[in-house]
Scaffold this motif. Sequence first.
Motif, PDB file in Angstrom:
ATOM      1  N   SER A  43      21.989 -40.284  12.309  1.00  0.00           N
ATOM      2  CA  SER A  43      22.019 -40.366  10.843  1.00  0.00           C
ATOM      3  C   SER A  43      23.119 -39.454  10.287  1.00  0.00           C
ATOM      4  O   SER A  43      23.665 -38.604  10.991  1.00  0.00           O
ATOM      5  N   LYS A  90      22.337 -48.744   5.560  1.00  0.00           N
ATOM      6  CA  LYS A  90      21.399 -47.977   4.759  1.00  0.00           C
ATOM      7  C   LYS A  90      20.677 -46.941   5.616  1.00  0.00           C
ATOM      8  O   LYS A  90      20.392 -45.823   5.171  1.00  0.00           O
ATOM      9  N   GLU A  91      20.381 -47.338   6.882  1.00  0.00           N
ATOM     10  CA  GLU A  91      19.663 -46.426   7.787  1.00  0.00           C
ATOM     11  C   GLU A  91      20.449 -45.156   8.063  1.00  0.00           C
ATOM     12  O   GLU A  91      19.884 -44.120   8.410  1.00  0.00           O
ATOM     13  N   GLU A 137      19.673 -43.184   4.708  1.00  0.00           N
ATOM     14  CA  GLU A 137      18.251 -42.980   4.446  1.00  0.00           C
ATOM     15  C   GLU A 137      17.434 -43.365   5.679  1.00  0.00           C
ATOM     16  O   GLU A 137      16.738 -44.384   5.688  1.00  0.00           O
ATOM     17  N   ASP A 194      14.563 -43.301   8.742  1.00  0.00           N
ATOM     18  CA  ASP A 194      13.146 -42.982   8.891  1.00  0.00           C
ATOM     19  C   ASP A 194      13.023 -41.631   9.583  1.00  0.00           C
ATOM     20  O   ASP A 194      13.956 -41.153  10.240  1.00  0.00           O
TER      21      ASP A 194
END
Length: 458
Positions: free
Chosen positions: A228, A328-329, A332, A334
């Motif tokens: 990320s 998007k991952e 943002e 998980d």
Amino acid sequence: MPQMKWLSVLPQQCLLLMSCLLMALEAVPIDIDKTKVKGEGHVEGEKVENPDTGLYYDEYLRQVIDVLETDKHFREKLQTADIEEIKSGKLSRELDLVSHHVRTRLDELKRQEVARLRMLIKAKMDSVQDTGIDHQALLKQFEHLNHQNPDKFEPKDLDMLIKAATSDLENYDKTRHEEFKKYEMMKEHERREYLKTLDEEKRKREESKFEEMKKKHGDHPKVHHPGSKDQLKEVWEEADGLDPNEFDPKTFFKLHDVNNDGFLDEQELEALFTKELEKVYDPKNEEDDMVEMEEERLRMREHVMNEVDINKDRLVTLEEFLRATEKKEFLEPDSWETLDQQQLFTEDELKEFENHISQQEDELRKKAEELQKQKEELQRQHDQLQAQKQELQQVVKQMEQKKLQQGNPPAGPGGELKFQPPGEHKVGDAPKHPVGGDQPLPPGHVQEPAVRTDQVHP
């Protein structure tokens, strides 16, 4: 020139091994102020050592690659070969066109590998006291070389080496996960067995300590989702020493492409997770298990590969990396669950594992009992032989003493006298005189006729 990527990647890349491995791919030119980056960067032209693949023929694989890299013709073919040529074995046939020196060196490497495998077979057979080893038959179990011709490295050998490495590396991570699971179940099994040996008070103390250590291990800073933006920016700031506000994915890729081959391979990716792992694991802490840390690293790398590696070749290109940063991952993600937040095995799996251990222990116990019986039987036979030997020695001693008492010198094992006093002769051994004797007469001596005692003289 970097070594073939099949040493550091999994199956699909092994198929690409010949096509991309020897190519000196230039990374996208990016201007970086190296003086702002922490630590010493990679020196241009410096050889980067690839980590061990974990294959039992890893050294042989590396040596073959090193030798093939020295042949100009084969090198050129590798640069233009596609996956189908590699899979079909067409590329392997190019081996017939390499230089004599290269073929000679490959032949030598193969002979050394065959000799090594034979030593392994012999050691294994010796451990089980087996005799009459058929090395040629047992070599069939090794699929990374052609055992029918142990002296020559042929195109078939190269083809078999590629296919074996592809297949073995494909299952490598799966095998590591299975071994880790067994490791965790064994830890829990031993812990429970140990608790059974304690009285109630001590058992409660141990249980309390165990729960306290679990809680302490789980009390760590937040672990960023691998791959990320937050995770990469943390590496950019803390490991690279750069301003987090100036984070640039393209520059980041260039910085961490350690060998400058235009890819992030699995080892280069795993190195990115060190900062996250240090949040959870400290080798100085009793509650932190370094085996679990390596399993965590492996899972992080697999996750990023699944998310970023579009063509599933176990390599991340700049294009794939940049495309992943647009998702998007990436912005943002998980939350990431560490191992301590997951159930690694069920009670049923643990029970099955313990049953398997119990069966193995029973087999070992039976074998130990058989060996003990054999040992006792051998000892009994040894004691019996010793008793017989002592009995025989006593009989011989008594016989010698009896002969001494009768005035006869003791006899040897064959009945001969052990000693002969000077000047003494056995009866019948007195020297015979020439007259009437059996010895020849000296020259000039005339034998006189024997006098008959039965004649009466007048």
